[in-house]
Design a protein around this motif. Sequence first.
Motif, short mmCIF file in Angstrom:
data_model
loop_
_atom_site.label_atom_id
_atom_site.label_comp_id
_atom_site.label_asym_id
_atom_site.label_seq_id
_atom_site.Cartn_x
_atom_site.Cartn_y
_atom_site.Cartn_z
N CYS A 86 33.49 18.47 -6.81
CA CYS A 86 34.46 19.58 -6.88
C CYS A 86 34.95 19.99 -5.48
N LEU A 87 34.40 19.39 -4.42
CA LEU A 87 34.78 19.67 -3.04
C LEU A 87 34.37 21.06 -2.56
N GLY A 88 33.60 21.79 -3.38
CA GLY A 88 33.04 23.07 -2.94
C GLY A 88 31.90 22.82 -1.96
N ASP A 89 31.26 23.90 -1.52
CA ASP A 89 30.16 23.75 -0.55
C ASP A 89 28.91 23.20 -1.24
N ALA A 90 28.30 22.25 -0.58
CA ALA A 90 27.05 21.70 -1.10
C ALA A 90 26.01 21.70 0.02
N VAL A 91 24.76 21.93 -0.36
CA VAL A 91 23.65 21.89 0.58
C VAL A 91 22.61 20.94 0.00
N LEU A 92 22.13 20.05 0.83
CA LEU A 92 21.14 19.09 0.36
C LEU A 92 19.92 19.14 1.28
N LEU A 121 36.70 22.82 -12.62
CA LEU A 121 36.20 23.06 -13.98
C LEU A 121 34.97 23.94 -14.00
N ASN A 122 34.35 24.19 -12.82
CA ASN A 122 33.23 25.14 -12.77
C ASN A 122 33.75 26.57 -12.91
N LEU A 123 34.91 26.83 -12.30
CA LEU A 123 35.49 28.18 -12.31
C LEU A 123 36.31 28.41 -13.57
N GLU A 124 37.00 27.37 -14.00
CA GLU A 124 37.90 27.50 -15.16
C GLU A 124 37.65 26.35 -16.12
N CYS A 180 27.17 20.09 -5.44
CA CYS A 180 26.88 21.51 -5.23
C CYS A 180 25.76 21.96 -6.15
N ARG A 181 25.67 21.35 -7.33
CA ARG A 181 24.57 21.59 -8.26
C ARG A 181 24.54 20.39 -9.21
N PRO A 182 23.36 20.10 -9.80
CA PRO A 182 23.25 18.84 -10.55
C PRO A 182 24.27 18.70 -11.67
N ASP A 183 24.66 19.84 -12.28
CA ASP A 183 25.58 19.74 -13.42
C ASP A 183 27.00 20.15 -13.05
#
Length: 169
Positions: A72-78, A143-146, A128-131
Motif C-alpha cells: 500500500c506504500l504506507g509506512d512499514a517497520v520491520l 483498501l485499508n482506509l477505504e 505495514c501489517r501482515p494482512d
Amino acid sequence: MSSFDLRRLRLRSGEEHRVEVPVELEPLEFGGVRYVSVPEEAPAELRVIRASTGTVFELRFHSRLHGPCQRCLGDAVLERSVSAREYQATNPGNEDELRNPYLKDDLLDLTGWARDALVLALPHQILCRPDCAGLCPVCGKDLNLEPHEHEETEPDSRWSALAELRDRL
Ligand SMILES: [Zn+2]
Ligand SMILES: [Zn+2]
C-alpha cells in the motif's frame, strides 16, 4: 563504515574473543525501494573463534528497518534479529568457501557483512501489517482506509463510441 581490526586480537588455537561493537547499518534497496535502519548504528556482538585450521566469525545484531509497505506504500517497520557466520581458513588456497569475503588485510568489514546478512534475513515482502489489503487495482485507492469493490466494469461509453466509429471505417 564500521570495521574491526583483527590485529588487536592475539588468539591462539581454541581461544575465543567476544566483543560488543557498534555497527553502522547502511540504507538498503529491497524490491526497488529504499529502507533505512533506525537507529543507523546498532550494537552488535562479534565472536572470533580460533580453530586449528582457521578462524570462525559470528555476528549478531538487531535491526529495525523503516520504509514503504510493498503493497500500500504506507509506512512499514520491520524488526529483525540477525545472526551470521563466516569462516576463514588459515590456508584457503583457491577455495572461495574457505574465505571470509568481508576480511581484507586483517580488517573485517562489519557494515558490508551486516548489510548482506540483513538482506538474507528479510521476508519475501515488507508490509505495514501482515494482512495489508493493498491498493485497489482499479482505482488505486488504499483498501485499508477505504475497503470497497468495483462492479463488473461496464463497457465505457467513450470506448463504445470509438468502436462504433471503427466499425463504420
Ligand atoms: Zn500496507
Ligand atoms: Zn477501487
